[in-house]
Design an enzyme around this catalytic site. Structure first.
Site, PDB file in Angstrom:
ATOM      1  N   SER A   1     -18.542 -27.756  22.072  1.00  0.00           N
ATOM      2  CA  SER A   1     -18.671 -27.887  23.530  1.00  0.00           C
ATOM      3  C   SER A   1     -18.257 -29.247  24.073  1.00  0.00           C
ATOM      4  CB  SER A   1     -20.125 -27.615  23.924  1.00  0.00           C
ATOM      5  OG  SER A   1     -20.983 -28.470  23.209  1.00  0.00           O
TER       6      SER A   1
ATOM      7  N   GLY B   1     -16.380 -28.543  36.164  1.00  0.00           N
ATOM      8  CA  GLY B   1     -17.823 -28.472  36.370  1.00  0.00           C
ATOM      9  C   GLY B   1     -18.314 -29.780  36.965  1.00  0.00           C
ATOM     10  N   ASP B   2     -19.579 -30.043  36.733  1.00  0.00           N
ATOM     11  CA  ASP B   2     -20.198 -31.260  37.270  1.00  0.00           C
ATOM     12  C   ASP B   2     -19.865 -32.507  36.454  1.00  0.00           C
ATOM     13  OD1 ASP B   2     -21.658 -29.999  35.140  1.00  0.00           O
ATOM     14  OD2 ASP B   2     -23.296 -31.400  35.497  1.00  0.00           O
TER      15      ASP B   2
ATOM     16  N   GLY C   1     -25.667 -28.116  31.698  1.00  0.00           N
ATOM     17  CA  GLY C   1     -25.936 -26.755  32.161  1.00  0.00           C
ATOM     18  C   GLY C   1     -24.852 -26.266  33.095  1.00  0.00           C
ATOM     19  N   HIS C   2     -25.190 -25.278  33.892  1.00  0.00           N
ATOM     20  CA  HIS C   2     -24.191 -24.665  34.771  1.00  0.00           C
ATOM     21  C   HIS C   2     -23.743 -25.654  35.853  1.00  0.00           C
ATOM     22  CE1 HIS C   2     -26.119 -21.158  32.880  1.00  0.00           C
ATOM     23  NE2 HIS C   2     -24.891 -20.670  32.944  1.00  0.00           N
ATOM     24  N   GLY C   3     -22.544 -26.156  35.655  1.00  0.00           N
ATOM     25  CA  GLY C   3     -22.040 -27.230  36.502  1.00  0.00           C
ATOM     26  C   GLY C   3     -21.966 -26.864  37.969  1.00  0.00           C
TER      27      GLY C   3
HETATM   28  N1  ASP Z   1     -22.162 -28.945  32.750  1.00  0.00           N
HETATM   29  C1  ASP Z   1     -21.060 -28.454  31.968  1.00  0.00           C
HETATM   30  C2  ASP Z   1     -20.087 -27.748  32.864  1.00  0.00           C
HETATM   31  O1  ASP Z   1     -20.494 -27.090  33.790  1.00  0.00           O
HETATM   32  C3  ASP Z   1     -21.432 -27.556  30.861  1.00  0.00           C
HETATM   33  C4  ASP Z   1     -22.732 -27.810  30.144  1.00  0.00           C
HETATM   34  O2  ASP Z   1     -23.324 -28.850  30.216  1.00  0.00           O
HETATM   35  O3  ASP Z   1     -23.223 -26.920  29.468  1.00  0.00           O
HETATM   36  O4  ASP Z   1     -18.915 -27.802  32.595  1.00  0.00           O
END
Ligand code: ASP
Length: 332
Positions: free
Chosen positions: A86, A218-219, A240-242
């Site tokens: 990741s 993403g974020d 997480g979900h950016g």
């Molecule tokens: N925050 C990351 C993104 O949205 C992914 C993650 O941290 O799991 O790309």
């Protein structure tokens, strides 16, 4: 002012690592100066790969090094590890089979640098740092980021490892984009540190959501969303979900809440509450969402909070390196 002073004092009293020198000394005619010592140096980072990353960062911090150097060195560990799916080399590709990387960095003087959708470069965090230090800009994306990296001597490499390619080909059979919480189809390393000189810095790097649309950000490369540092107050980073972190400008919010006197954990908790509220307003299912924040203040106090259980983070200070399970919102 009084509130802030009270907060600092309470913070010092509530943490065994913090000492208020002279605070309780015998009353004398000349007022004693109260010096609050911080728990420093200290570094924290997201997820269990943070443990190894913290070790590398600690090498820098324990030798009186700069927080900026520590966070860059630290996150380079998972970036360079082909078994991490990741982050950096070995990261999962987008739906077109391309490994596109996002990273940003911020120092104690509010210098910032970021790269997004960068391909073929193993250490996007160092390219982000070069954007910060060697260009008049703060963010470079895609081909422009790659061209810049090559001009700075970074090597062009294939980042798609065999294992990831196999998984992607498997995924192609259904091509169903549905990020599942807490499994390794996403996970970012965000790292924040306070050095021996009392300066804060942060770094954040990721390959983003696996099988995302090509060009999706993403974020993580966005200052204020995936990372924020204010050297007077504290620092925060996210995973997480950016999309959900961007929606609330997450890490900037965490730091602003600390400015208002919240502890790092309270600030993360209130920021997660914002995600929860907006998810409900938008009639989305919170169970499908994971967002986690970690935060560190100027005194070296730290904390975290996330939407649902399963998120952990690593903390290294003079007492050692440990993994901590984050507190979370969604209890069944
Ligand atoms: N925050 C990351 C993104 O949205 C992914 C993650 O941290 O799991 O790309």
């Amino acid at each position: 002012m009084t509130n802030r002073r009270t907060f600092l004092k309470l913070g010092a009293l509530s943490s065994g690592a913090l000492i208020a020198n002279n605070a309780f000394s015998h009353i004398s005619s000349s007022p004693k100066k109260v010096t609050i010592q911080s728990n420093k140096p200290i570094v924290l980072s997201t997820w269990n790969f943070g443990l190894k990353a913290n070790e590398a960062a600690w090498e820098v911090l324990s030798k009186n090094g700069r927080a900026l150097d520590a966070v860059e060195t630290g996150v380079m560990v998972p970036e360079g590890d082909p078994t991490e799916r990741s982050v950096g080399y070995g990261g999962r590709p987008d739906r077109d089979g391309r490994v596109t990387l996002d990273a940003c960095i911020m120092d104690e003087q509010a210098n910032i640098g970021s790269v997004a959708c960068l391909e073929h470069i193993k250490h996007p965090i160092s390219v982000a740092r070069a954007v910060m230090e060697k260009t008049p800009h703060v963010m470079l994306v895609g081909d422009g980021a790659l061209q810049f990296a090559l001009s700075q001597g970074f090597k062009k490499e294939n980042l798609l490892v065999e294992e990831s390619e196999k998984e992607w080909k498997e995924w192609l059979k259904n091509s169903n984009y549905k990020p599942i919480v807490n499994i390794e189809n996403h996970d970012t390393i965000g790292m924040i540190a306070l050095d021996a000189n009392g300066n804060l810095s942060g770094a954040c790097t990721t390959s983003g959501m696996a099988y995302k649309m090509h060009g999706r950000l993403g974020d993580s490369p966005i200052i204020g969303a995936g990372l924020y540092v204010d050297n007077e107050i504290g620092a925060a980073t996210a995973t997480g979900h950016g999309e959900e972190v961007i929606r609330i400008a997450g890490c900037h919010l965490v730091v602003e809440l600390m400015r208002q006197g919240k502890t790092p954990e309270q600030a993360c908790k209130e920021t997660v509450a914002r995600v929860v509220k907006l998810t409900a307003n938008r009639k989305k299912n919170l169970k499908d969402i994971q967002v986690g924040f970690i935060a560190l203040n100027k005194q070296g106090e730290y904390g975290a909070y996330c939407v649902q259980g399963g998120f952990n983070y690593a903390v290294h200070d003079s007492t050692g390196n440990k993994l901590i399970n984050s507190e979370y919102h969604l209890h069944e």
